[in-house]
Design a protein around this motif. Structure first.
Motif: not given
Ligand SMILES: [Zn+2]
Ligand SMILES: NC(=O)c1ccc[n+]([C@@H]2O[C@H](COP(=O)([O-])OP(=O)(O)OC[C@H]3O[C@@H](n4cnc5c(N)ncnc54)[C@H](O)[C@@H]3O)[C@@H](O)[C@H]2O)c1
Ligand SMILES: [Zn+2]
Lengths: 128, 389
Positions: B89-97, B103-105
């Motif tokens: 996970v990137c931790g910063r896309c809308w889904y992660c936030r 669902l990380c983009d």
């Molecule tokens: Zn993400």
């Protein structure tokens, strides 16, 4: 098998989505989880380099979802190229980098080779 | 290095593969200590998920020690013990936030495949096919962990390696089923599947206040394990009508929350099994949703069904009428691990959540093929085969 089902689905989707002439101009879009002014001021090179050839639109997304970043395809740049650029720009803006895939295996086999043809074009995304 | 690779349908072998390298600034390399099989891998083995290349390293439920960090990693240092979530996970896309981590983009490197199949691409997973990003798996001496600050979680001192291992995948998956399934104090909860995921869903339901929890399977040894570990009630569907047993247990109402932890290769003793097998052989259906049907049919009016089992495509005889007319809420998800793992590690540390009984078979990676064989055939009391590196 999924591939079979996938192929059927893809064919069905492709049939449904064969574009009417006026649809070819439809914008391709991603939503970036950053404020519009941040997107405007730091548009990543992946996308910025097409600036002269395609129209790039930046506007606030509905709700708390950030910024809609859209480009209108033109004859000069392929849709695939633009999708890739949008996706990469979004990743850079949100996460600071575009994640790379791991090195592929050395002996993918016939099925793996066929799959590589698919994945070689699967980076940009888009429902085709 | 040595790694367990998918070489074809029902064929996994230990091979020599190149050591992973740091490819992105936010990557780190983890020296794997323990890596375990998961029911999801069975869908790869059987060829249900055909986006595999021979030589792909499999495995996604693991823990280990940080070996090397890229310049963009700030939360981990070499030598740290970490559990790595199966989802990258990137931790910063809308889904992660919004804590919808799976669902990380930004972590699927081949988004077009799943966008075509499902209309959108979920995040990337370790060792889980090129449709899910083409990342190498964890049944290996070393793994590259992208977006390491977000994908990996430090293990507190009070938690041993084996207990922490399952916090990578099966524990947060089970917890999510109970949490997003909406389990409330006083609920009666039924769980289909007594594998690691089902057992963890059952325990989560208890910890969220469920008054009664019933677990359904056909393997007595698995039901016994769930009963012994957590004191749940059990139903063996091979000898009993699940529907009748659930009605009896709930005063004729049906369970408030039904959690499905079986997946697309579900088994059944009834005629529908033959029906689904024929349909899938003819490629008219990709998945066998037997437990999903049963969960929807038996859920109480206005209740909730959560699908944890992995499905890939199209199913047949989906009981839409029951869903609609009984006013059900049906949800599903791949696990949003990062949302739960720190809290789960604390619960493991406090002794409230026991996980290490799931490791019924601990073996070196060189015996990987045997581990999968035991797990797939459910032989010798196998619940999870764990590879020690
Ligand atoms: Zn993400
Ligand atoms: N959502 C997620 O993020 C996520 C994460 C991990 C695993 N999973 C999925 O969860 C499912 C379970 O995983 P696992 O590791 O526990 O697998 P497992 O193979 O160990 O357990 C599955 C259990 O289901 C039982 N079963 C089969 N048919 C049944 C039926 N009709 N009724 C009741 N029980 C039945 C089997 O006997 C077995 O004990 C798999 O589909 C796996 O892919 C999902
Ligand atoms: Zn798993």
């Amino acid at each position: 098998m999924l591939l079979a089902a996938g192929a059927v689905t893809v064919a069905a989707v492709a049939r449904r989505r064969r574009r009417a002439p006026d649809e070819r101009d439809r914008y391709l879009a991603v939503t970036v989880n950053r404020a519009p002014d941040e997107v405007q001021s730091s548009l990543p090179e992946d996308l910025a380099r097409w600036r002269d050839r395609v129209e790039i639109r930046i506007r606030p997304a509905a709700g708390d979802k950030g910024t809609e970043l859209s480009v209108q395809p033109s004859e000069q740049v392929s849709r695939h190229e633009l999708r890739l650029a949008l996706r990469r720009a979004k990743a850079v803006l949100e996460a600071g980098e575009v994640v790379q895939s791991d090195t592929a295996p050395t002996h993918p086999g016939p099925m793996g080779k066929a799959l590589r043809l698919v994945t070689s074009r699967a980076g940009g995304g888009g429902r085709l | 290095m040595k790694a367990l690779c998918w070489e074809g349908i029902n064929d996994v072998r230990v091979q020599d593969v190149p050591d992973p390298q740091l490819l992105n600034d936010q990557d780190m390399i983890v020296k794997v200590r323990l890596s375990t099989v998961c029911g999801s891998d069975l869908h790869l083995l059987t060829g249900h998920i055909p986006f595999m290349q021979a030589g792909d390293v499999i495995g996604h439920e693991f823990m280990g020690e940080v070996a090397e960090v890229g310049p963009g990693v700030t939360r981990h240092r070499p030598g740290d013990r970490v559990v790595v979530c199966s989802f990258i996970v990137c931790g910063r896309c809308w889904y992660c936030r919004n804590e919808l981590y799976s669902l990380c983009d930004n972590t699927n490197t081949n988004p077009a495949i799943t966008q075509q199949l499902w209309g959108a691409d979920p995040g990337g997973i370790f060792g889980y096919s090129h449709a899910m990003g083409g990342f190498r798996g964890s049944h290996a001496e070393y793994v590259r962990v992208p977006f390491a600050d977000h994908t990996a979680i430090p293990i507190p001192e009070g938690v041993d390696d084996l207990s922490a291992l399952f916090a990578s995948d099966s524990v947060p998956t089970g917890w999510m089923g109970a949490d997003l399934g909406g389990v409330k104090p006083g609920d009666v909860v039924a769980v289909w599947g007594s594998g690691a995921v089902g057992q963890m869903a059952a325990r989560a339901a208890q910890l969220l206040g469920a008054e009664r929890v019933l677990v359904i399977d056909r393997f007595d040894y698995r039901l016994r394990q769930a009963a012994q570990a957590f004191g749940v009630e059990t139903i063996n569907y091979a000898g009993t009508s699940v529907g009748d047993a659930l009605l009896e247990a709930t005063g004729g109402r049906g369970p408030d929350v039904c959690i499905e932890a079986v997946g697309c290769e579900a088994h059944s003793t009834g005629p529908q099994y033959a029906y689904d097998q024929v349909k899938s052989k003819l490629k008219l259906e990709t998945d066998r949703p037997i437990a999903v049907r049963e969960a929807i049919y038996n859920c109480r009016k206005g209740g909730s069904v959560f699908v944890l089992g992995v499905f890939t495509g199209l199913v047949d005889k989906f009981p839409l009428g029951a869903l609609m007319n009984k006013g059900l809420t049906v949800r599903g998800a791949q696990q949003h691990g990062q949302r739960y793992i720190p809290m789960l590690l604390d619960r493991i540390a406090s002794g409230e959540l026991v996980t290490n009984h799931l490791a019924t078979h601990i073996m070196p990676l060189s015996e990987g093929a045997r581990g999968y064989e035991l797990f797939k055939k459910k032989e010798d009391g196998c619940v999870r085969a764990v590879f020690q590196l």
